[in-house]
Structure formats: structure tokens, C-alpha cells
Design an enzyme around this catalytic site. Structure first.
Site, short mmCIF file in Angstrom:
data_model
loop_
_atom_site.label_atom_id
_atom_site.label_comp_id
_atom_site.label_asym_id
_atom_site.label_seq_id
_atom_site.Cartn_x
_atom_site.Cartn_y
_atom_site.Cartn_z
N THR A 183 -5.26 3.34 -21.73
CA THR A 183 -5.51 2.47 -20.59
C THR A 183 -6.99 2.11 -20.52
O THR A 183 -7.85 2.79 -21.11
CB THR A 183 -5.11 3.13 -19.27
OG1 THR A 183 -5.96 4.28 -19.05
CG2 THR A 183 -3.66 3.59 -19.30
N ASP A 225 0.87 -1.18 0.00
CA ASP A 225 0.00 0.00 0.00
C ASP A 225 0.91 1.23 0.00
O ASP A 225 1.55 1.55 1.00
CB ASP A 225 -0.90 0.00 1.24
CG ASP A 225 -1.91 1.13 1.23
OD1 ASP A 225 -1.70 2.12 0.50
OD2 ASP A 225 -2.92 1.03 1.96
N SER A 233 3.73 13.68 -16.58
CA SER A 233 2.94 14.00 -17.76
C SER A 233 3.12 15.47 -18.13
O SER A 233 3.70 16.25 -17.37
CB SER A 233 1.45 13.72 -17.53
OG SER A 233 0.78 14.82 -16.97
N TYR A 240 -3.85 18.10 -9.92
CA TYR A 240 -3.15 17.22 -10.85
C TYR A 240 -1.89 17.91 -11.40
O TYR A 240 -0.81 17.34 -11.38
CB TYR A 240 -4.07 16.83 -12.00
CG TYR A 240 -3.42 15.94 -13.03
CD1 TYR A 240 -3.38 14.56 -12.87
CD2 TYR A 240 -2.83 16.47 -14.18
CE1 TYR A 240 -2.78 13.74 -13.80
CE2 TYR A 240 -2.22 15.65 -15.13
CZ TYR A 240 -2.20 14.30 -14.93
OH TYR A 240 -1.61 13.49 -15.87
#
Length: 279
Positions: free
Chosen positions: A164, A30, A117, A129
Site C-alpha cells: 500500500t 464515517d 491479518s 493491534y
């Protein structure tokens, strides 16, 4: 040999790894728990006599919540949203980088890759993000500065639009069928990369004897394909966000630009960087 935490590959295909001549050891981890991360690297160290050649930081927990809150302004989101985006996806990358460096520095070799990205350059999807991706890029640059004298490389890798399962599911949602950004993304993904393309990039970087020349840099997957001379597993040559034809195709939603404008017509990196200039 590949060590893989479940957080980074939920549907691990053991036979696929074996077919490529590799050996995979999946470990449940995790990445939101520091102790789990420590135990992962302790096991690698113990079972491999302290040897770690490559670390790819790609664990991310924010895809679902990004889709569910697409178009929602930052002030309407609570703190849990930030944590979902930038805990597993940024903070854990740093922690993994720390433990990896502790193994690599004494051996004077190694490569760490943050999968980031173009959202690290300018606004993409939402505020949290973009901040997270730019931080991943800055992490690679700054860590590389301290690691260089130890012959350990650290880079940030930008895949293109990746086909994806989650992205394809999101794009099929009728909720956003009239959203211009989603419409453009649908067009872009028609010429997108398979998830394996990034893996090929990683393999080529790991095998590059001159990898230290790239340390501290942000690398675009499609540019690496042309530099190293490989295509996607589909046989398709992917498109770089620096290609003039790709840029016009994405902005207009018209693929004709990809057909008629040669791929070698690209904007230089210094012009691309101006898009993120803060001064």
C-alpha cells in the site's frame, strides 16, 4: 454492483471499476459513527430491495497512528490509541456485520468477510493491534456458528504483506532504518501483494458455490490463489506465510530461500495454529 464507503477507499477510481465491467456507488460514511453505518445499510436495503450479497469489512483508521507509535510499549500509550486501532477496524466490523446479517438471513444467502491479518495469531506491531485482529478472527468464527443454519457465510481473510502507499511511505522513513523488524518487513514487501490481490480473493470467494464449506474459517490470501488458480495483477504468484521458503526468507532477510525451496513445502495449519496456543 459495488457500494463503497469513503472510509474504505479514499481514492476511488471510477473508471477502473467501469473498465472491469462493474458499477460503483460511493457513499460518504464515517465508520466511527453508528448512525452513519445504519444509514448506509438502510440505503442499500431501500435501493436494492433488501438484497446484499457480500460485505467486506476493511475500514481501518489506525495505520497512521501505528506508524507514529511503532516500538512504543503499551503502557506509554493512552486510551485514544486503543480507540484509533479498535474502533474503526473492529467495533465497526461487528456493527456492519449485524446490519448485513439482517439483510442476508431472510434471503438465506450471503457472505461476510473480515479483512484481518496474521497479527491475530501472535504478536505483531503492538498489543492493541494484535488484540483487534484476533478479535476480528474470533468474530468471524462465532458469527458463522449462528449464521450457518441460515446459509450465510462469515470468514476472516489474511492478506500477506500488502504494497500500500502508506506502508511504502512508512518503510522509507529514516526513523526506523536501523530497526530489525522494519528491515525484515522491507525485504518481505519486495515480494508482497498488490492491494488488488485481496479484491480478487473476495471475488473468487463470492463466486464459490461451495462457500459454506469455508464458513467460520480463517483464510490466507496466497493459499486461496493456489486453490482457485489465480495470480496477482502483476502476474506474480504471492507467497503464503505457511511456505517454508517464505518463512526462512522473512526471518533471515535472505530471498535465496524463496528461490531454492519449492513453494509446495509448507507447514500444516495445525502447526501454524500452535504459534497462537494459549495453553
Amino acid at each position: 454492483m459495488v457500494w463503497c464507503s469513503y472510509s474504505t477507499m479514499l481514492h476511488l477510481e471510477h473508471e477502473g471499476v467501469k473498465a472491469r465491467g462493474g458499477k460503483c456507488i460511493p457513499i460518504q460514511c464515517d465508520h466511527s459513527k453508528d448512525e452513519d453505518i445504519k444509514n448506509l445499510f438502510d440505503r442499500v436495503s431501500q435501493e436494492q430491495n433488501g438484497q446484499l450479497d457480500v460485505l467486506v469489512n476493511n475500514a481501518y483508521s489506525g495505520v497512521q497512528i501505528l506508524a507514529e507509535n511503532f516500538g512504543t510499549p503499551f503502557w506509554e500509550l493512552d486510551a485514544d490509541f486503543w480507540d484509533e486501532i479498535n474502533n474503526v477496524g473492529l467495533r465497526n466490523h461487528y456493527i456492519c456485520g449485524v446490519f448485513a446479517a439482517r439483510l442476508m438471513v431472510p434471503r438465506k444467502q450471503g457472505l461476510i468477510i473480515n479483512v484481518s491479518s496474521a497479527g491475530g495469531l501472535s504478536y505483531l506491531f503492538n498489543v492493541a493491534y494484535g488484540i483487534g485482529k484476533e478479535a476480528c478472527d474470533r468474530m468471524a468464527v462465532d458469527c458463522a456458528k449462528e449464521l450457518r443454519k441460515h446459509n450465510v457465510a462469515f470468514v476472516s481473510l489474511w492478506p500477506g504483506v500488502v504494497q500500500t502507499e502508506m506502508i511504502n511511505h512508512f518503510l522509507k522513513s529514516k526513523t526506523y532504518e536501523n530497526n530489525r523488524e522494519v528491515t525484515l518487513l522491507k525485504k518481505a514487501i519486495e515480494n508482497g501483494e498488490t492491494p488488488e490481490y485481496t479484491g480478487i480473493c473476495v471475488a473468487r470467494l463470492a463466486a464459490d458455490p461451495d462457500i459454506m464449506k469455508k464458513t467460520g474459517r480463517i483464510l490466507i490470501a496466497a493459499d486461496l490463489g493456489r486453490e482457485y488458480g489465480f495470480t496477482d495483477v502483476t502476474g506474480q504468484q504471492t507467497h503464503s506465510l505457511r511456505e517454508l521458503g517464505y518463512i526462512l526468507s522473512f526471518l533471515t532477510g535472505n530471498a535465496i530461500f524463496l528461490k531454492w525451496i519449492p513453494s509446495f513445502l509448507r507447514i500444516p495449519y495445525w502447526i501454524l495454529s500452535l504459534q497462537g496456543n494459549k495453553f
